[in-house]
Design a protein around this motif. Sequence first.
Motif, PDB file in Angstrom:
ATOM      1  N   PRO A 168       0.792  -1.237   0.000  1.00 20.95           N
ATOM      2  CA  PRO A 168       0.000   0.000   0.000  1.00 20.95           C
ATOM      3  C   PRO A 168       0.819   1.280   0.000  1.00 20.95           C
ATOM      4  N   CYS A 169       2.007   1.267   0.563  1.00 19.83           N
ATOM      5  CA  CYS A 169       2.790   2.500   0.645  1.00 19.83           C
ATOM      6  C   CYS A 169       3.260   2.952  -0.736  1.00 19.83           C
ATOM      7  N   SER A 170       3.945   2.073  -1.456  1.00 27.43           N
ATOM      8  CA  SER A 170       4.479   2.419  -2.781  1.00 27.43           C
ATOM      9  C   SER A 170       3.575   1.966  -3.913  1.00 27.43           C
ATOM     10  N   LEU A 171       2.597   1.094  -3.628  1.00 31.21           N
ATOM     11  CA  LEU A 171       1.713   0.483  -4.618  1.00 31.21           C
ATOM     12  C   LEU A 171       2.456  -0.469  -5.559  1.00 31.21           C
ATOM     13  N   TYR A 172       3.679  -0.819  -5.206  1.00 29.17           N
ATOM     14  CA  TYR A 172       4.440  -1.791  -5.989  1.00 29.17           C
ATOM     15  C   TYR A 172       3.717  -3.127  -5.899  1.00 29.17           C
ATOM     16  N   SER A 173       3.547  -3.817  -7.023  1.00 29.37           N
ATOM     17  CA  SER A 173       2.658  -4.971  -7.068  1.00 29.37           C
ATOM     18  C   SER A 173       3.318  -6.183  -7.721  1.00 29.37           C
ATOM     19  N   TYR A 174       2.728  -7.325  -7.415  1.00 30.42           N
ATOM     20  CA  TYR A 174       3.186  -8.604  -7.971  1.00 30.42           C
ATOM     21  C   TYR A 174       1.975  -9.371  -8.466  1.00 30.42           C
ATOM     22  N   ALA A 175       2.148 -10.109  -9.572  1.00 30.22           N
ATOM     23  CA  ALA A 175       1.063 -10.918 -10.114  1.00 30.22           C
ATOM     24  C   ALA A 175       1.633 -12.200 -10.707  1.00 30.22           C
ATOM     25  N   GLU A 176       0.885 -13.280 -10.565  1.00 33.23           N
ATOM     26  CA  GLU A 176       1.294 -14.571 -11.104  1.00 33.23           C
ATOM     27  C   GLU A 176       0.059 -15.434 -11.309  1.00 33.23           C
ATOM     28  N   ALA A 177       0.054 -16.238 -12.374  1.00 30.96           N
ATOM     29  CA  ALA A 177      -1.076 -17.106 -12.687  1.00 30.96           C
ATOM     30  C   ALA A 177      -0.838 -18.510 -12.153  1.00 30.96           C
ATOM     31  N   PHE A 178      -1.914 -19.143 -11.678  1.00 32.40           N
ATOM     32  CA  PHE A 178      -1.862 -20.506 -11.153  1.00 32.40           C
ATOM     33  C   PHE A 178      -3.038 -21.293 -11.722  1.00 32.40           C
ATOM     34  N   PRO A 179      -2.892 -22.609 -11.818  1.00 29.72           N
ATOM     35  CA  PRO A 179      -3.979 -23.418 -12.394  1.00 29.72           C
ATOM     36  C   PRO A 179      -5.215 -23.522 -11.506  1.00 29.72           C
ATOM     37  N   SER A 180      -5.100 -23.211 -10.223  1.00 28.67           N
ATOM     38  CA  SER A 180      -6.251 -23.245  -9.323  1.00 28.67           C
ATOM     39  C   SER A 180      -5.964 -22.365  -8.121  1.00 28.67           C
ATOM     40  N   MET A 181      -6.979 -22.216  -7.266  1.00 31.85           N
ATOM     41  CA  MET A 181      -6.816 -21.436  -6.038  1.00 31.85           C
ATOM     42  C   MET A 181      -6.662 -22.344  -4.825  1.00 31.85           C
ATOM     43  N   ALA A 182      -6.143 -23.540  -5.057  1.00 30.61           N
ATOM     44  CA  ALA A 182      -5.951 -24.509  -3.983  1.00 30.61           C
ATOM     45  C   ALA A 182      -4.862 -24.046  -3.020  1.00 30.61           C
ATOM     46  N   MET A 183      -4.792 -24.701  -1.870  1.00 30.86           N
ATOM     47  CA  MET A 183      -3.859 -24.306  -0.828  1.00 30.86           C
ATOM     48  C   MET A 183      -2.413 -24.286  -1.325  1.00 30.86           C
ATOM     49  N   GLU A 184      -2.016 -25.298  -2.059  1.00 33.56           N
ATOM     50  CA  GLU A 184      -0.631 -25.372  -2.531  1.00 33.56           C
ATOM     51  C   GLU A 184      -0.264 -24.147  -3.358  1.00 33.56           C
ATOM     52  N   HIS A 185      -1.149 -23.747  -4.272  1.00 33.94           N
ATOM     53  CA  HIS A 185      -0.859 -22.585  -5.123  1.00 33.94           C
ATOM     54  C   HIS A 185      -0.966 -21.280  -4.337  1.00 33.94           C
ATOM     55  N   TRP A 186      -1.883 -21.226  -3.372  1.00 37.46           N
ATOM     56  CA  TRP A 186      -2.033 -20.031  -2.518  1.00 37.46           C
ATOM     57  C   TRP A 186      -0.746 -19.774  -1.720  1.00 37.46           C
ATOM     58  N   ILE A 187      -0.184 -20.824  -1.139  1.00 38.95           N
ATOM     59  CA  ILE A 187       1.049 -20.681  -0.359  1.00 38.95           C
ATOM     60  C   ILE A 187       2.225 -20.347  -1.276  1.00 38.95           C
ATOM     61  N   ASN A 188       2.335 -21.055  -2.408  1.00 40.61           N
ATOM     62  CA  ASN A 188       3.422 -20.772  -3.345  1.00 40.61           C
ATOM     63  C   ASN A 188       3.360 -19.345  -3.872  1.00 40.61           C
ATOM     64  N   ALA A 189       2.158 -18.830  -4.055  1.00 42.58           N
ATOM     65  CA  ALA A 189       2.007 -17.453  -4.518  1.00 42.58           C
ATOM     66  C   ALA A 189       2.626 -16.482  -3.519  1.00 42.58           C
ATOM     67  N   HIS A 190       2.406 -16.709  -2.225  1.00 43.49           N
ATOM     68  CA  HIS A 190       3.001 -15.845  -1.203  1.00 43.49           C
ATOM     69  C   HIS A 190       4.524 -15.979  -1.197  1.00 43.49           C
ATOM     70  N   ILE A 191       5.019 -17.202  -1.309  1.00 43.60           N
ATOM     71  CA  ILE A 191       6.466 -17.412  -1.313  1.00 43.60           C
ATOM     72  C   ILE A 191       7.114 -16.675  -2.487  1.00 43.60           C
ATOM     73  N   HIS A 192       6.500 -16.780  -3.664  1.00 43.80           N
ATOM     74  CA  HIS A 192       7.040 -16.103  -4.848  1.00 43.80           C
ATOM     75  C   HIS A 192       6.935 -14.583  -4.711  1.00 43.80           C
ATOM     76  N   ALA A 193       5.842 -14.110  -4.089  1.00 47.48           N
ATOM     77  CA  ALA A 193       5.686 -12.657  -3.906  1.00 47.48           C
ATOM     78  C   ALA A 193       6.745 -12.105  -2.973  1.00 47.48           C
TER      79      ALA A 193
END
Length: 341
Positions: A168-193
């Motif tokens: 929120p401070c700088s509005l710098y953002s990250y985005a990545e596509a995953f095949p589903s919103m399952a737990m494994e991809h949700w956690i990996n998304a945070h790790i990559h971010a």
Amino acid sequence: MVNYREVLRMRSQDYSHRQVAASVHSSRSTISEIIKLADAKGLVWPLPPNMSNQEIRNLLYPQRACESGRKLPDCAYLHKELAKSGVTLTLLWSEYCEQAQTERLIPYQYTQFCDYYRSYARKTKATMRIKRKPGELLEVDWAGKTLFVYDEITGEPLPCYVFVASLPCSLYSYAEAFPSMAMEHWINAHIHAYRFFGGVTRILVPDNLKTAVTKHSRAEIVLNRVYQEMAEHYNTAVIPARPAAPKDKPNAEGTVGILSTWIIAALRNEKFFTLSELNAAIREKLAEFNAKPFQKKNGSRLSAFEKEERSFLQPLPASPYEMAVWSTATIQPDYLITVEK
């Protein structure tokens, strides 16, 4: 404040004092006094349409209309201060009383003080633009729109879901596509971010999806066990947004909308046959998005992040989080437990 207009209207229709009092939520003695004073002043219904309750009150109680001995609350100042962490109306009222005594004026009691502020808030519906602290928050969400990866053999489109993280401070953002919103991809998304940002914020603000929050009520918040372990590994605190309250994470919500145009809509006419190809295209668009100049101030998301926020992020742990899958097993009479068949 008593609804003086309603009192005089109901009185003109021959309602009893008891009925009028019940309608305007006041006492019968107050209603009797208002009607007596209105008769003395010659104030009868119908009243001029632009005559407010305050004007009627000033006419009936001229001694109360004189505010020379009273200190009026500065409602704009109160609204600004309430946006700050830990500030309450009780605290502001005590400060207001001290200031009134210093100026040798009479302060309003707490109830009237709150009524003045709430009336101001209802009329203005003002919201305070809060400047976020650098390195404090990371807001995360799934984009509502999807991208597609096409099967190389059948050509069937397979939906992919875009994870978005925003500082929120700088509005710098990250985005990545995953095949589903399952737990494994949700956690990996945070790790990559976290790896993308090069650090960790003190607070993580997700939505109330099941992969993050098991239970969110007034009494308690129960986080998903895996999500809680990930937060502990990265030394961050998870504070979910309130249910149905997108203003708790406005930057993620806004970034989702912008990225839907900047990335998802921009890639609508391209075909990708692997997830890696899709994410490579997303990274290119994301770099353009973060480097794009702000419209109303100097710099970009990237420059603001480099200058104002990167140094305030907490360091990454020595190794990334490795997800554990927790499940409840039923023990058979022969002491055997089935795990993944």
